[in-house]
Scaffold this active site. Structure first.
Site, short mmCIF file in Angstrom:
data_model
loop_
_atom_site.label_atom_id
_atom_site.label_comp_id
_atom_site.label_asym_id
_atom_site.label_seq_id
_atom_site.Cartn_x
_atom_site.Cartn_y
_atom_site.Cartn_z
N GLY A 49 -6.06 63.33 57.92
CA GLY A 49 -6.56 65.01 58.14
C GLY A 49 -6.30 65.93 56.43
N ALA A 50 -7.24 65.11 55.95
CA ALA A 50 -7.98 66.39 54.30
C ALA A 50 -8.92 66.30 54.63
CB ALA A 50 -7.95 64.64 53.76
N ILE B 200 -3.24 69.80 53.51
CA ILE B 200 -2.24 70.05 52.43
C ILE B 200 -2.64 68.46 51.88
CG2 ILE B 200 0.10 69.00 52.51
CD1 ILE B 200 1.17 70.87 54.34
N GLY B 201 -3.29 67.36 53.34
CA GLY B 201 -4.36 66.46 52.92
C GLY B 201 -5.46 66.42 51.85
N SER C 208 8.17 68.69 59.97
CA SER C 208 7.93 70.30 59.40
C SER C 208 9.57 70.15 59.98
CB SER C 208 6.87 71.05 60.43
OG SER C 208 7.90 72.02 60.94
N TYR D 211 5.69 71.58 69.67
CA TYR D 211 5.37 71.08 68.57
C TYR D 211 6.41 70.59 67.72
CZ TYR D 211 4.48 72.04 63.30
OH TYR D 211 3.68 71.41 62.55
#
Length: 319
Positions: free
Chosen positions: A30-31, A36-37, A161, A188
């Site tokens: 997931g970059a 953030i990635g 998170s 979530y």
């Protein structure tokens, strides 16, 4: 161990831990840019890793990251892998491809995810989408990559998170009664609790093979694409939902927002700190190890989640 605080930047972390990066192999999910990635990937490139593998659902979103890495250091081997973490067949193909291009993975950073989906949504296997993308997909991918992690005595970093403080894992109703009991933040939050429980389960099973894991709350940043569908009114619902679920107040920690330079710092500390081997399993927040809530790390929940995850992916992983 150097001391970092809540305002630490990725540049400071990379400078401190540069010897832990040189010649190593990193895999980040997931970059896509901006995320953030992507910040972690380009930060790592500053210190000469041998190989950066980026796994993403949409390859077009990670090509700018690849170009930036190559501009920083053209000697770095950069690979891209397409994977849909809500599709188990896609994950199995991606894992096979990854194992074919790298014999070892020093650090696996499970960074991909979705947040606070407003409408109850299922993946093709009938699993609520946030649990599927944020935990179940990473559970399957990580376990399939154990041979490469073991070859490097590697580590696994799960991005969680502060939303894990919204709810415990709902073992008796993890799929929300086909949507009848669903709300976006409990969905979530449950997936973020799972990220921590999974780090504990991995370390308990694989420490003997040299593999350890940590879960990291990176902080808050509004420059990524993760929450672009949300309004401030949506965020304002969180305290009431935590009170309903856990009968506790919710407090956003400071700093309330981190810059793009700061948001990758805590995950990079967990990824690079040599001391993690002695601390794991661990939960990081604002650059330091903290104690996560009991329900996010108790042994009974760790084992129940591992068993449920195996059932949902249709494969046992016994170590």
């Amino acid at each position: 161990m150097p001391t970092f605080d809540a305002t630490a930047t990725s540049e400071q972390v990379i400078e401190t831990f540069a010897p832990q990066i040189k010649g190593k192999a990193f895999l980040i999910t997931g970059a896509g840019q901006p995320s953030i990635g992507s910040q972690m990937a380009t930060s790592l490139a500053q210190a000469g890793p041998a190989h950066i593998v980026i796994a993403s659902r949409t390859l077009s979103r990670i090509y700018p990251v690849v170009y930036e890495i190559q501009a920083i250091d053209p000697t770095i081997n950069v690979s891209t892998i397409q994977v849909d973490l809500t599709d188990h067949a896609s994950i199995r193909r991606a894992a096979s491809d990854i194992l074919s291009i790298t014999p070892k993975i020093d650090v696996l950073i499970n960074s991909a995810g979705v947040m606070a989906i407003k409408e109850y949504t299922l993946d093709k296997n009938g699993i609520e989408l946030q649990l599927s993308a944020n935990h179940i997909g990473h559970f399957l991918l990580t376990n399939l990559l154990v041979p490469a992690l073991e070859a490097a005595s590697g580590r696994v970093i799960n991005l969680t998170s502060s939303a894990f403080r919204i709810t415990h894992f709902r073992f008796d109703d993890w799929n929300f009664s086909n949507g009848k009991t669903y709300d976006l933040w409990t969905g979530y939050g449950q997936s973020k609790v799972a990220n921590i429980l999974f780090a504990w389960g991995l370390t308990q099973r694989l420490r003997g093979r040299g593999i350890v894991a940590a879960a990291v709350h990176p902080g808050y940043n509004f420059d990524t694409r993760l929450g672009t569908h949300l309004t401030m009114d949506d965020y304002a619902e969180i305290p009431a939902i935590r009170m309903r679920n856990l009968d506790k107040e919710f407090v956003f920690e400071e700093p309330r927002s981190k810059t793009f330079a700061q948001i990758a710092a805590t995950p990079l500390i967990a990824a690079l700190d040599p001391g993690l081997k002695g601390k794991a399993p661990a939960f990081y927040q604002n650059s330091v190890v903290m104690e996560a809530d009991e329900y996010a790390r108790d042994l009974g929940s760790v084992e129940r989640l591992w068993t449920l995850s195996e059932e949902l992916v249709g494969q046992e992983f016994r170590y």
